[in-house]
Design a protein around this motif. Structure first.
Motif, PDB file in Angstrom:
ATOM      1  N   LEU A  54       0.834  -1.208   0.000  1.00 25.41           N
ATOM      2  CA  LEU A  54       0.000   0.000   0.000  1.00 25.41           C
ATOM      3  C   LEU A  54       0.865   1.254   0.000  1.00 25.41           C
ATOM      4  CD1 LEU A  54      -2.826  -0.874   2.556  1.00 25.41           C
ATOM      5  CD2 LEU A  54      -3.130  -0.325   0.138  1.00 25.41           C
ATOM      6  N   ALA A  55       1.873   1.259   0.876  1.00 25.40           N
ATOM      7  CA  ALA A  55       2.743   2.432   0.968  1.00 25.40           C
ATOM      8  C   ALA A  55       3.491   2.633  -0.354  1.00 25.40           C
ATOM      9  CB  ALA A  55       3.736   2.269   2.114  1.00 25.40           C
ATOM     10  N   PHE A  56       3.932   1.527  -0.934  1.00 31.01           N
ATOM     11  CA  PHE A  56       4.680   1.585  -2.193  1.00 31.01           C
ATOM     12  C   PHE A  56       3.812   2.140  -3.324  1.00 31.01           C
ATOM     13  CE2 PHE A  56       6.196  -0.778  -6.036  1.00 31.01           C
ATOM     14  CZ  PHE A  56       7.449  -0.190  -6.125  1.00 31.01           C
ATOM     15  N   GLY A  57       2.634   1.538  -3.485  1.00 33.02           N
ATOM     16  CA  GLY A  57       1.743   1.940  -4.579  1.00 33.02           C
ATOM     17  C   GLY A  57       1.288   3.378  -4.443  1.00 33.02           C
ATOM     18  N   LEU A  58       0.805   3.726  -3.244  1.00 34.37           N
ATOM     19  CA  LEU A  58       0.353   5.100  -3.028  1.00 34.37           C
ATOM     20  C   LEU A  58       1.508   6.077  -3.191  1.00 34.37           C
ATOM     21  CD1 LEU A  58      -2.041   4.678   0.036  1.00 34.37           C
ATOM     22  CD2 LEU A  58      -2.670   5.385  -2.271  1.00 34.37           C
ATOM     23  N   GLY A  59       2.672   5.673  -2.691  1.00 31.79           N
ATOM     24  CA  GLY A  59       3.851   6.532  -2.809  1.00 31.79           C
ATOM     25  C   GLY A  59       4.203   6.801  -4.264  1.00 31.79           C
ATOM     26  N   LEU A  60       4.131   5.755  -5.093  1.00 32.03           N
ATOM     27  CA  LEU A  60       4.425   5.929  -6.519  1.00 32.03           C
ATOM     28  C   LEU A  60       3.463   6.931  -7.140  1.00 32.03           C
ATOM     29  CD1 LEU A  60       5.114   2.390  -8.025  1.00 32.03           C
ATOM     30  CD2 LEU A  60       6.724   4.104  -7.242  1.00 32.03           C
ATOM     31  N   ILE A  61       2.183   6.774  -6.825  1.00 30.52           N
ATOM     32  CA  ILE A  61       1.190   7.670  -7.426  1.00 30.52           C
ATOM     33  C   ILE A  61       1.460   9.105  -6.992  1.00 30.52           C
ATOM     34  CG2 ILE A  61      -1.260   8.269  -7.482  1.00 30.52           C
ATOM     35  CD1 ILE A  61      -1.846   5.269  -7.119  1.00 30.52           C
ATOM     36  N   ILE A  62       1.634   9.294  -5.689  1.00 28.31           N
ATOM     37  CA  ILE A  62       1.792  10.664  -5.198  1.00 28.31           C
ATOM     38  C   ILE A  62       3.099  11.276  -5.700  1.00 28.31           C
ATOM     39  CG2 ILE A  62       2.015  12.097  -3.135  1.00 28.31           C
ATOM     40  CD1 ILE A  62       0.220   9.958  -1.741  1.00 28.31           C
ATOM     41  N   SER A  63       4.183  10.484  -5.702  1.00 36.36           N
ATOM     42  CA  SER A  63       5.451  11.066  -6.160  1.00 36.36           C
ATOM     43  C   SER A  63       5.357  11.479  -7.621  1.00 36.36           C
ATOM     44  CB  SER A  63       6.600  10.093  -5.957  1.00 36.36           C
ATOM     45  OG  SER A  63       6.523   9.028  -6.873  1.00 36.36           O
ATOM     46  N   SER A  64       4.606  10.709  -8.420  1.00 38.47           N
ATOM     47  CA  SER A  64       4.463  11.082  -9.827  1.00 38.47           C
ATOM     48  C   SER A  64       3.637  12.353  -9.973  1.00 38.47           C
ATOM     49  CB  SER A  64       3.799   9.953 -10.610  1.00 38.47           C
ATOM     50  OG  SER A  64       4.487   8.749 -10.400  1.00 38.47           O
ATOM     51  N   LEU A  65       2.623  12.482  -9.116  1.00 38.86           N
ATOM     52  CA  LEU A  65       1.771  13.663  -9.223  1.00 38.86           C
ATOM     53  C   LEU A  65       2.488  14.925  -8.768  1.00 38.86           C
ATOM     54  CD1 LEU A  65      -1.622  12.276  -7.871  1.00 38.86           C
ATOM     55  CD2 LEU A  65      -0.935  12.633 -10.235  1.00 38.86           C
ATOM     56  N   THR A  66       3.424  14.770  -7.828  1.00 33.45           N
ATOM     57  CA  THR A  66       4.044  15.978  -7.271  1.00 33.45           C
ATOM     58  C   THR A  66       5.175  16.534  -8.125  1.00 33.45           C
ATOM     59  OG1 THR A  66       5.381  14.525  -5.915  1.00 33.45           O
ATOM     60  CG2 THR A  66       3.544  15.620  -4.839  1.00 33.45           C
ATOM     61  N   THR A  67       5.643  15.790  -9.128  1.00 32.25           N
ATOM     62  CA  THR A  67       6.790  16.317  -9.870  1.00 32.25           C
ATOM     63  C   THR A  67       6.479  17.647 -10.507  1.00 32.25           C
ATOM     64  OG1 THR A  67       6.159  15.079 -11.812  1.00 32.25           O
ATOM     65  CG2 THR A  67       7.824  14.095 -10.401  1.00 32.25           C
ATOM     66  N   LYS A  68       5.326  17.749 -11.147  1.00 30.26           N
ATOM     67  CA  LYS A  68       5.037  18.993 -11.839  1.00 30.26           C
ATOM     68  C   LYS A  68       4.245  19.956 -10.964  1.00 30.26           C
ATOM     69  CE  LYS A  68       3.998  20.682 -16.387  1.00 30.26           C
ATOM     70  NZ  LYS A  68       3.690  20.311 -17.758  1.00 30.26           N
ATOM     71  N   TYR A  69       3.253  19.427 -10.262  1.00 35.66           N
ATOM     72  CA  TYR A  69       2.437  20.300  -9.423  1.00 35.66           C
ATOM     73  C   TYR A  69       2.654  19.943  -7.964  1.00 35.66           C
ATOM     74  CZ  TYR A  69       0.505  21.258 -13.944  1.00 35.66           C
ATOM     75  OH  TYR A  69       0.384  21.610 -15.254  1.00 35.66           O
ATOM     76  N   ARG A  70       3.241  20.873  -7.246  1.00 31.13           N
ATOM     77  CA  ARG A  70       3.648  20.580  -5.872  1.00 31.13           C
ATOM     78  C   ARG A  70       2.491  20.575  -4.884  1.00 31.13           C
ATOM     79  NH1 ARG A  70       9.343  21.458  -6.003  1.00 31.13           N
ATOM     80  NH2 ARG A  70       9.802  20.310  -7.880  1.00 31.13           N
ATOM     81  N   ASP A  71       1.303  20.877  -5.351  1.00 35.41           N
ATOM     82  CA  ASP A  71       0.168  21.013  -4.441  1.00 35.41           C
ATOM     83  C   ASP A  71       0.011  19.806  -3.523  1.00 35.41           C
ATOM     84  OD1 ASP A  71      -0.113  22.265  -7.089  1.00 35.41           O
ATOM     85  OD2 ASP A  71      -1.780  23.306  -6.142  1.00 35.41           O
ATOM     86  N   PHE A  72       0.318  18.632  -4.099  1.00 34.40           N
ATOM     87  CA  PHE A  72       0.096  17.414  -3.322  1.00 34.40           C
ATOM     88  C   PHE A  72       1.023  17.277  -2.121  1.00 34.40           C
ATOM     89  CE2 PHE A  72      -2.062  16.231  -7.181  1.00 34.40           C
ATOM     90  CZ  PHE A  72      -3.145  15.536  -6.700  1.00 34.40           C
ATOM     91  N   THR A  73       2.221  17.842  -2.229  1.00 40.08           N
ATOM     92  CA  THR A  73       3.148  17.720  -1.101  1.00 40.08           C
ATOM     93  C   THR A  73       2.562  18.364   0.144  1.00 40.08           C
ATOM     94  OG1 THR A  73       4.284  19.469  -2.269  1.00 40.08           O
ATOM     95  CG2 THR A  73       5.474  17.424  -2.001  1.00 40.08           C
TER      96      THR A  73
END
Lengths: 287, 432
Positions: free
Chosen positions: A180-199
């Motif tokens: 779970l941590a791995f999968g969610l982490g992959l999704i979030i890290s990909s989303l944050t590269t361009k738009y930092r809002d997620f961090t």
């Protein structure tokens, strides 16, 4: 990487577009030593130049448990389903710590490693993998602490603890947590590269999510069926409940919800790898 | 060995978006995604401009690389040269798979290791030993390979004593040496190097260059080398590629490529001619400077000169009011604004401390060989009446680049420090 690999055997094509799922496990395998060294680095560098060294892995959950015993057990007088407070809180804390620690680090994969990624190529997936594994080592240490506390109460107190066959599920529970941590982490890290809002979102989301997980309260205390459903929809809930049940006989082993956690894990891992794959080739341009 | 190129670059292009990431770029992303779903082409790939930093363009997109095609044969050392911003580093990034191209493709028949930086992934808290393993693995070596070369690496870096100390305690020189030592012991089929040679002391640079030459000569490995150091490029590389504004403008024999690179090097401010815009600067009511330029011994105009050739600065001026002393004087500064020297025209037998009549004059000052270092120098021109009265002061008006032709270097390829670079006489004798 030696010249003994016949040159004609190895062809590398660098292209803009990628296949939807291009995992290249062979390459990941070739870099297995790097994976291990990253794990070592992450684990070892944490306690370099400290006196207590790896002991710090114990101190943090112990203090958290004491704090929970004082605040939630002592002041708020929340139920622990008849379990000794130390066992109850610690069982939740070790699992939750692993999940939240691994998730917050993996979700920072691209931003945190931009320096290395910008200079050299290796399969990017190595980094989140190494984080999940090195955090697993930390979890292992804390798990030993939990076992110590558990056996103390089992042997030297009159608390009724009923470890049962569900203990066989514990390795599976750990794998689901890691996944779970791995999968969610992959999704979030990909989303944050361009738009930092997620961090910004993730930081307090992880903090708040603990209260949506049966770490400081047992699931059985929730009377409102709607609220219970919300908490059960959290894939970590079933893991913690099952973990507690396996050691103490108190809690809930619900195959349906455990199955839900497994399904959730599979979905986020596949989705995570898909998005990660798409992002990893060009993230340096946007990070 | 086969005749098949080991690297084949076909129509490579790389587009970047300018400006910051915000809601505007989000709108573009959504549009791009929508076009993609409908099976259409990326609408933003059609736009975009040639990569020229000095011009302000209208488009938000720029092509850092466009239509790059070349081939590299096995065992070649290919030098990639070009001005800053020509796209060299972007090309290396694509080759080393740090980022993907926007168009085209690259086919490689061999494993690539890239050295865009030394010491990538060094962790300050870990010891030298731990970092050798970590860095080696990041660069693509297996643990076994590193272990077999470990002693060699430590030896090369010359830091046996410190190997169990965290690298954060290292001096910066030691840190770099250790980092380079790991990199130098990589054994890929193709090695990509980006100006990492600009580090370390002279002795170490010599070792590093020697190691790179060995790698290519003895084991048939292919090396791609990017550098601004023409001396290193000339002596290391067999073939070259010249890049300009994101395109390959010339490729071939390394000498031709270097010459071509030097010949079209910033001509703009190495030649000054009087015009409407600089009238105020070059004229006063007594005299007008009409031209300032450099030339070689055969009176060809120059923008750049070898440090081991004589060159001349030529100043043409027109005297509008007679009866003044017009003593010329040069002040020479380095590009970092250090005052290098000044030279009044005392040695000029014809017109020093002589009253000038009306008319046109041409003054020439010889800039002797083996005087300047491989740098850019900025010249100020002064016209002074008898004594100290300044008639015309033209400050920092013209620039001259000197390059190192590699002569008089022996086998040292590193940076040659100093504002000037005369050849001093050395003589050592053994005492009996």
């Amino acid at each position: 990487m030696s010249l003994t690999d016949k040159q004609s055997d190895y062809i590398l094509v660098i292209e803009p577009k990628t296949k939807l799922l291009d995992l290249n496990l062979k390459e990941v395998w070739r870099y297995r030593d790097l994976l291990l060294l990253f794990v070592r680095r992450d684990f070892v560098s944490v306690y370099k130049q400290t006196i207590f060294g790896p002991l710090w892995f114990f101190i943090q959950p112990i203090l958290t448990t004491i704090m929970f015993m004082v605040v939630f057990g002592g002041i708020a007088k929340m139920s622990t389903d008849g379990l000794p407070q130390a066992v109850f809180y610690l069982s939740g804390i070790v699992i939750w710590n692993y999940f939240s620690g691994a998730l917050s680090l993996t979700s920072n994969t691209f931003i945190g490693n931009a320096g290395i990624f910008g200079k050299v190529y290796f399969p990017r997936i190595i980094t989140p993998l190494s984080i999940v594994i090195s955090k697993l080592l930390g979890f292992g240490v804390q798990f030993v602490l939990f076992l110590g506390v558990f056996f103390y109460y089992l042997c030297f107190s009159d608390a009724i603890l009923k470890p049962n066959a569900a203990l066989l599920l514990v390795p599976v529970l750990i794998i689901i947590t890691a996944g779970l941590a791995f999968g969610l982490g992959l999704i979030i890290s990909s989303l944050t590269t361009k738009y930092r809002d997620f961090t910004f979102l993730l930081g307090f989301a992880i903090q708040l999510a603990m209260y949506g997980t049966p770490v400081i309260y047992p699931l059985s205390e929730i009377d409102n069926p709607k609220l219970k459903l919300v908490i059960q929809a959290n894939p970590v809930s079933a893991i913690i409940e099952t973990f507690r049940y396996a050691f103490t006989g108190v809690g809930e082993l619900n195959w349906l919800w455990l199955g839900y956690s497994v399904g959730f894990m599979i979905v986020v891992i596949i989705l995570g790898i898909l998005i990660f794959n798409k992002i990893e080739k060009t993230f340096m341009d946007t990070v | 060995m086969s005749n098949k190129p080991i690297i084949k670059v076909e129509n490579i292009g790389k587009q970047y978006r300018l400006g910051t990431v915000g809601t505007g770029s989000f709108a573009h992303d959504v549009n791009r995604w929508w076009q993609g779903i409908r099976g259409k082409e990326d609408p933003y790939q059609k736009v975009g401009e040639v990569n020229d930093r000095t011009m302000v363009g209208g488009s938000e997109y720029v092509w850092a690389l466009q239509d790059i095609n070349f081939e590299v044969q096995q065992g070649e050392i290919l030098g990639i040269v070009g001005k800053n911003g020509a796209g060299k580093s972007t090309l290396l990034k694509l080759l080393s798979r740090v980022t993907a191209p926007t168009t085209g493709k690259i086919i490689c028949h061999g494993r690539i290791a890239s050295l865009l930086e030394v010491g990538t992934g060094f962790h300050p808290e870990l010891t030298g030993r731990e970092n050798i393993y970590l860095n080696g693995a990041i660069l693509g070596m297996t643990k076994k390979e590193i272990a077999s070369k470990f002693d060699e690496i430590v030896d090369f870096a010359g830091c046996q004593k410190y190997i169990e100390t965290p690298v954060k305690r290292y001096s910066s020189g030691m840190y770099v040496r250790l980092a380079f030592a790991v990199a130098a012991h990589l054994e890929p089929d193709i090695l990509i190097v980006d100006e990492v040679l600009a580090v370390g002391d002279a002795e170490f640079q010599k070792k590093a260059i020697g190691k790179m030459q060995d790698v290519s000569k003895n084991s048939g490995r292919t090396v791609l080398f990017v550098s601004h150091n023409m001396a290193a490029v000339k002596s290391l590389c067999t073939r070259g590629v010249l890049m300009e504004q994101g395109k390959v403008v010339f490729s071939g024999n390394v000498d031709d490529v270097v010459n071509k690179y030097l010949s079209n090097y910033s001509v703009t401010d190495s030649f000054i001619k009087l015009n409407e815009n600089n009238k105020d600067l070059l004229c006063c009511d007594i005299v007008c400077v009409e031209e300032i330029f450099f030339e070689d011994i055969n009176e060809n105009k120059l923008a750049v000169s070898s440090i081991s050739d004589d060159s001349f600065i030529v100043i043409k001026y027109n005297v509008k009011k007679s009866g003044y002393h017009l003593n010329l004087s040069l002040s020479i500064y380095s590009e970092d604004e250090e005052y290098v020297l000044s030279s009044p025209s005392i040695t000029d037998e014809n017109w020093f401390r002589k009253k000038h009549d009306l008319g046109n004059y041409t003054a020439k000052c010889k800039l002797p060989k083996h005087m300047f270092n491989d740098k850019s120098y900025v010249f100020s021109v002064l016209l002074v009446d008898s004594g100290t009265k300044v008639i015309l002061e033209i400050e920092r008006i013209i620039k001259m680049d000197f390059y190192d032709d590699g002569i008089n270097r022996s086998s040292y390829f590193g940076k040659w420090n100093g504002l000037v670079r005369p050849i001093l006489e050395w003589n050592t004798e053994k005492e009996s």
